[in-house]
Scaffold this motif. Structure first.
Motif, short mmCIF file in Angstrom:
data_model
loop_
_atom_site.label_atom_id
_atom_site.label_comp_id
_atom_site.label_asym_id
_atom_site.label_seq_id
_atom_site.Cartn_x
_atom_site.Cartn_y
_atom_site.Cartn_z
N CYS A 53 0.83 -1.21 0.00
CA CYS A 53 0.00 0.00 0.00
C CYS A 53 0.87 1.26 0.00
CB CYS A 53 -0.88 0.04 1.24
SG CYS A 53 -2.18 -1.19 1.28
N ALA A 54 0.28 2.35 -0.45
CA ALA A 54 0.98 3.64 -0.52
C ALA A 54 1.46 4.10 0.86
CB ALA A 54 0.05 4.69 -1.11
N PRO A 89 -7.22 4.39 5.10
CA PRO A 89 -6.15 3.37 5.12
C PRO A 89 -6.66 2.00 5.57
CG PRO A 89 -5.90 4.90 6.97
CD PRO A 89 -7.00 5.44 6.11
#
Ligand code: THU
Length: 137
Positions: A53-54, A89
């Motif tokens: 994930c970023a 998130p």
């Protein structure tokens, strides 16, 4: 660094997302307490599960450069760079935040219309498992 400035950097980071499978671009901009910003994008994989994930890309870049004190993270996400909705998130990224950040760590979710929703880590991860849980056993 303002929340809007940090969201704009997250949009820039999302351009570098490697997303040939989902086409869902995510960008994160992580602000250290000393004022430095680390950018992260999501990086997918043909085997799917190795995808990063970023948010974790940004954290792991910063941690590997010696950073340990964090103030805030801005996150944007959307199909083909269309950030029309907030991109909260995932649970794994929340747990990584929990490892390195206190309850007042700020999370800014951005959209492309400049709308920003602001949360703290304790808002989005109540009753989290922390490094302190491993002490005094
Ligand atoms: N993704 C992130 O980058 N961050 C999150 O917190 C949620 C999901 C990415 C992983 C994958 O590349 C794409 O979004 C679709 O799940």
């Amino acid at each position: 660094m303002t929340s809007i400035g940090l969201v704009k950097l997250a949009c820039k980071a999302a351009q570098r997302a490697y997303v040939p499978y989902s086409h869902y671009h995510v960008g994160a901009a992580l602000l250290t307490k000393s004022g430095k910003v680390y950018l992260g994008c999501n990086i997918e994989n043909a085997a799917y599960t190795p995808t990063n994930c970023a948010e974790r890309t940004a954290f792991f870049k910063a941690i590997s450069e010696g950073e340990r004190e964090f103030e805030a993270i801005a996150i944007v996400g959307g199909l083909n760079m269309d950030f029309k909705d907030f991109a909260p998130p995932c649970g794994v990224c929340r747990q990584v935040m929990q490892e390195f950040c206190g309850p007042d760590f700020k999370i800014y979710l951005g959209k492309n219309n400049d709308e920003i929703a602001e949360y703290t880590l304790s808002d989005i991860l109540p009753l989290g498992f922390t490094p302190e849980n491993l002490q005094n056993q």
